[in-house]
Motif scaffolding. Structure first.
Motif, PDB file in Angstrom:
ATOM      1  N   ARG A  47       0.909  -1.039   0.163  1.00 34.72           N
ATOM      2  CA  ARG A  47       0.075  -0.034  -0.019  1.00 34.72           C
ATOM      3  C   ARG A  47       0.818   1.244   0.197  1.00 34.72           C
ATOM      4  NH1 ARG A  47      -4.463   2.598   4.157  1.00 34.72           N
ATOM      5  NH2 ARG A  47      -5.627   3.828   2.490  1.00 34.72           N
ATOM      6  N   ARG A  48       0.529   2.175  -1.027  1.00 37.77           N
ATOM      7  CA  ARG A  48       1.285   3.320  -0.783  1.00 37.77           C
ATOM      8  C   ARG A  48       0.407   4.705  -0.563  1.00 37.77           C
ATOM      9  NH1 ARG A  48       6.256   2.643  -3.632  1.00 37.77           N
ATOM     10  NH2 ARG A  48       6.534   4.755  -3.668  1.00 37.77           N
ATOM     11  N   TYR A  49       1.040   5.652   0.044  1.00 39.92           N
ATOM     12  CA  TYR A  49       0.235   6.874   0.056  1.00 39.92           C
ATOM     13  C   TYR A  49       1.413   7.948  -0.788  1.00 39.92           C
ATOM     14  CZ  TYR A  49      -1.626   4.587   4.286  1.00 39.92           C
ATOM     15  OH  TYR A  49      -2.355   3.909   5.081  1.00 39.92           O
ATOM     16  N   GLY A  50       0.894   8.092  -1.806  1.00 34.62           N
ATOM     17  CA  GLY A  50       1.561   9.068  -2.897  1.00 34.62           C
ATOM     18  C   GLY A  50       2.865   8.365  -3.179  1.00 34.62           C
ATOM     19  N   GLY A  51       3.899   8.895  -2.502  1.00 31.55           N
ATOM     20  CA  GLY A  51       5.358   8.451  -2.932  1.00 31.55           C
ATOM     21  C   GLY A  51       5.997   7.516  -1.841  1.00 31.55           C
ATOM     22  N   PHE A  52       5.043   7.404  -0.891  1.00 30.38           N
ATOM     23  CA  PHE A  52       5.481   6.572   0.503  1.00 30.38           C
ATOM     24  C   PHE A  52       4.802   5.430   0.438  1.00 30.38           C
ATOM     25  CE2 PHE A  52       4.453   5.450   4.989  1.00 30.38           C
ATOM     26  CZ  PHE A  52       5.935   5.263   5.383  1.00 30.38           C
TER      27      PHE A  52
END
Length: 236
Positions: free
Chosen positions: A13-18
């Protein structure tokens, strides 16, 4: 063929680039209490959210008893035998203990309200509003709500948060005895290492969204990788 009770395959799972999770694989046999630990930001709550159906925009597979439930809502997963608790209690302060369990039982067949009251030592408080209970008893009520319907798989997110050391250990051993008798599979996120090491059959360690180490309490306690990333030298 016997399938693991709970399985996550290449969960990301990603939050934007994180990247909060990076290709995490998890396999928990039926009846096992699996600890899930790691430093803040390791991805523990994200993993619980993905497994329970609360997370959006993730990739991989989630299986319960070999059945892919990745497309199921959190409510559908509950009906399929998965339940979870949260870091903060989800109780209704002004409703009685029994009222809350009976309300939860409307979503489950074979709810066993009286049995849950007895097993969690809450029968004597069943007619009291939740806000009249001690904090420790409120945490047990929160656990009781998750146990309504005897789920096959139980995800617990810091059930001992805010408890004293003795209250934490009492709750941990109550939980261990109960899930072993009922044959429930548990994935337990907990910062209290005394709780984790005393009741978990095996422990999975996350760090920076990735699987770091998996093993017995002794293997995890003495792992140089875990000591460096999370526990510190005193834990060994």
């Amino acid at each position: 063929m016997t399938h693991p009770a709970l399985q996550g395959i290449a969960l990301s799972r990603r939050y934007g680039g994180f990247a909060a999770l990076r290709d995490v694989n998890l396999s928990v046999p039926a009846g096992e209490i699996r600890g899930l630990i790691g430093p803040n930001g390791a991805g523990k709550s994200t993993l619980i959210d993905v497994l329970s159906g609360r997370a959006k925009q993730w990739s991989g597979q989630v299986l319960v008893d070999g059945q892919d439930i990745g497309a199921c809502s959190s409510r559908a997963r509950r009906k399929l035998g998965m339940a979870r608790s949260f870091q903060r209690t989800s109780i209704f302060p002004t409703r009685t203990v029994r009222d809350q369990l009976e309300l939860a039982s409307h979503w489950d067949s074979g709810s066993h309200v009286d049995e849950v009251l007895a097993q969690l030592n809450l029968a004597e408080f069943q007619h009291q509003p939740a806000n009249e209970l001690s904090y420790g008893d409120q945490r047990r009520l929160d656990l009781a709500l998750a146990l309504i319907g005897r789920p096959r798989v139980l995800l617990l997110d810091e059930p001992a948060a805010g408890l004293t050391m003795q209250e934490s250990l009492d709750l941990a051993h109550l939980l261990r005895d109960l899930v072993k008798r009922w044959g429930i599979t548990v994935l337990l996120v907990e910062h209290d290492m005394d709780v984790v090491f005393s009741i978990c059959d095996r422990i999975t360690v996350l760090n920076l969204g990735e699987l770091l180490v998996e093993g017995s309490a002794q293997e995890v306690r003495t792992s140089p990788l875990v000591i460096s990333a999370y526990l510190g030298r005193n834990a060994a």
